[in-house]
Write a protein that holds these residues in place. Sequence first.
Motif, PDB file in Angstrom:
ATOM      1  N   ALA A 286       0.756  -1.084  -0.126  1.00  0.00           N
ATOM      2  CA  ALA A 286      -0.208   0.099  -0.039  1.00  0.00           C
ATOM      3  C   ALA A 286       0.779   1.234   0.071  1.00  0.00           C
ATOM      4  O   ALA A 286       2.019   1.241   0.584  1.00  0.00           O
ATOM      5  CB  ALA A 286      -1.102  -0.101   1.279  1.00  0.00           C
ATOM      6  N   LYS A 287       0.407   2.304  -0.626  1.00  0.00           N
ATOM      7  CA  LYS A 287       0.934   3.688  -0.648  1.00  0.00           C
ATOM      8  C   LYS A 287       0.109   4.670  -0.128  1.00  0.00           C
ATOM      9  O   LYS A 287      -1.196   4.713  -0.226  1.00  0.00           O
ATOM     10  CB  LYS A 287       1.261   3.998  -2.129  1.00  0.00           C
ATOM     11  N   THR A 288       0.523   5.296   0.892  1.00  0.00           N
ATOM     12  CA  THR A 288      -0.234   6.412   1.511  1.00  0.00           C
ATOM     13  C   THR A 288      -1.121   6.016   2.655  1.00  0.00           C
ATOM     14  O   THR A 288      -1.895   6.630   3.421  1.00  0.00           O
ATOM     15  CB  THR A 288      -0.842   7.315   0.626  1.00  0.00           C
ATOM     16  N   ILE A 289      -1.648   4.633   2.757  1.00  0.00           N
ATOM     17  CA  ILE A 289      -2.380   4.350   3.906  1.00  0.00           C
ATOM     18  C   ILE A 289      -2.373   4.421   4.939  1.00  0.00           C
ATOM     19  O   ILE A 289      -3.020   4.740   6.040  1.00  0.00           O
ATOM     20  CB  ILE A 289      -2.946   2.812   3.509  1.00  0.00           C
ATOM     21  N   TRP A 290      -1.012   4.134   5.414  1.00  0.00           N
ATOM     22  CA  TRP A 290      -0.575   4.272   6.976  1.00  0.00           C
ATOM     23  C   TRP A 290      -0.158   5.722   7.126  1.00  0.00           C
ATOM     24  O   TRP A 290      -0.147   5.834   8.424  1.00  0.00           O
ATOM     25  CB  TRP A 290       0.592   3.626   6.944  1.00  0.00           C
ATOM     26  N   ASP A 291      -0.289   6.623   6.566  1.00  0.00           N
ATOM     27  CA  ASP A 291      -0.368   8.133   6.998  1.00  0.00           C
ATOM     28  C   ASP A 291      -1.678   8.574   7.641  1.00  0.00           C
ATOM     29  O   ASP A 291      -1.700   9.406   8.622  1.00  0.00           O
ATOM     30  CB  ASP A 291      -0.088   9.118   5.686  1.00  0.00           C
ATOM     31  N   VAL A 292      -2.970   7.601   7.406  1.00  0.00           N
ATOM     32  CA  VAL A 292      -3.932   8.271   7.902  1.00  0.00           C
ATOM     33  C   VAL A 292      -4.735   6.927   8.816  1.00  0.00           C
ATOM     34  O   VAL A 292      -5.792   7.202   9.283  1.00  0.00           O
ATOM     35  CB  VAL A 292      -5.099   8.593   6.867  1.00  0.00           C
ATOM     36  N   LEU A 293      -4.092   5.734   8.453  1.00  0.00           N
ATOM     37  CA  LEU A 293      -4.980   4.554   9.246  1.00  0.00           C
ATOM     38  C   LEU A 293      -4.067   3.739  10.152  1.00  0.00           C
ATOM     39  O   LEU A 293      -2.629   3.883   9.495  1.00  0.00           O
ATOM     40  CB  LEU A 293      -5.496   3.563   8.050  1.00  0.00           C
TER      41      LEU A 293
ATOM     42  N   LEU B 178      -9.193   1.509   0.650  1.00  0.00           N
ATOM     43  CA  LEU B 178      -8.989   2.811  -0.192  1.00  0.00           C
ATOM     44  C   LEU B 178      -9.894   3.700   0.105  1.00  0.00           C
ATOM     45  O   LEU B 178      -9.558   4.888   0.360  1.00  0.00           O
ATOM     46  CB  LEU B 178      -8.944   2.384  -1.694  1.00  0.00           C
ATOM     47  N   GLN B 179     -11.102   3.626   0.045  1.00  0.00           N
ATOM     48  CA  GLN B 179     -12.482   4.471   0.365  1.00  0.00           C
ATOM     49  C   GLN B 179     -12.076   4.976   1.770  1.00  0.00           C
ATOM     50  O   GLN B 179     -12.350   6.164   2.085  1.00  0.00           O
ATOM     51  CB  GLN B 179     -13.640   3.852   0.108  1.00  0.00           C
TER      52      GLN B 179
ATOM     53  N   TRP C 288      -7.969  10.761   5.039  1.00  0.00           N
ATOM     54  CA  TRP C 288      -7.141  11.751   4.658  1.00  0.00           C
ATOM     55  C   TRP C 288      -7.860  13.111   4.240  1.00  0.00           C
ATOM     56  O   TRP C 288      -7.296  14.192   4.935  1.00  0.00           O
ATOM     57  CB  TRP C 288      -6.591  11.398   3.088  1.00  0.00           C
ATOM     58  N   ARG C 289      -8.876  13.141   3.769  1.00  0.00           N
ATOM     59  CA  ARG C 289      -9.651  14.458   3.718  1.00  0.00           C
ATOM     60  C   ARG C 289     -10.116  15.310   5.106  1.00  0.00           C
ATOM     61  O   ARG C 289     -10.261  16.273   5.026  1.00  0.00           O
ATOM     62  CB  ARG C 289     -10.900  14.026   2.782  1.00  0.00           C
ATOM     63  N   TYR C 290     -10.244  14.183   6.050  1.00  0.00           N
ATOM     64  CA  TYR C 290     -10.838  14.718   7.302  1.00  0.00           C
ATOM     65  C   TYR C 290      -9.487  15.218   8.182  1.00  0.00           C
ATOM     66  O   TYR C 290      -9.345  16.220   8.594  1.00  0.00           O
ATOM     67  CB  TYR C 290     -11.445  13.597   8.215  1.00  0.00           C
ATOM     68  N   LYS C 291      -8.415  14.411   7.997  1.00  0.00           N
ATOM     69  CA  LYS C 291      -7.030  14.866   8.712  1.00  0.00           C
ATOM     70  C   LYS C 291      -6.095  16.085   7.973  1.00  0.00           C
ATOM     71  O   LYS C 291      -5.907  16.753   8.766  1.00  0.00           O
ATOM     72  CB  LYS C 291      -6.012  13.566   8.329  1.00  0.00           C
TER      73      LYS C 291
END
Length: 71
Positions: free
Chosen positions: A8-15, A38-39, A45-48
């Motif tokens: 995964a890419k970018t997932i762990w920035d927000v989850l 993904l959703q 991401w949009r919330y954070k």
Amino acid sequence: MHLFSILAKTIWDVLSNKEVIDIIESALACSSAARTLLQTAVRAWRYKYLTSKADDCAVVIIRFSVATHEL
């Protein structure tokens, strides 16, 4: 017991790892798990990061079958 690999890419920035595992284990198929993951990541991401555009996210999930033997 389920074994899986997540690319995964970018997932762990927000989850968190726990959130990712819970999403994958609750899905019946890898494709639906990846879509849900993904959703969820895009929403988080949009919330954070309210003022930034959503980063590009990518997810690949590989689930392995594990044979269990009872004694």
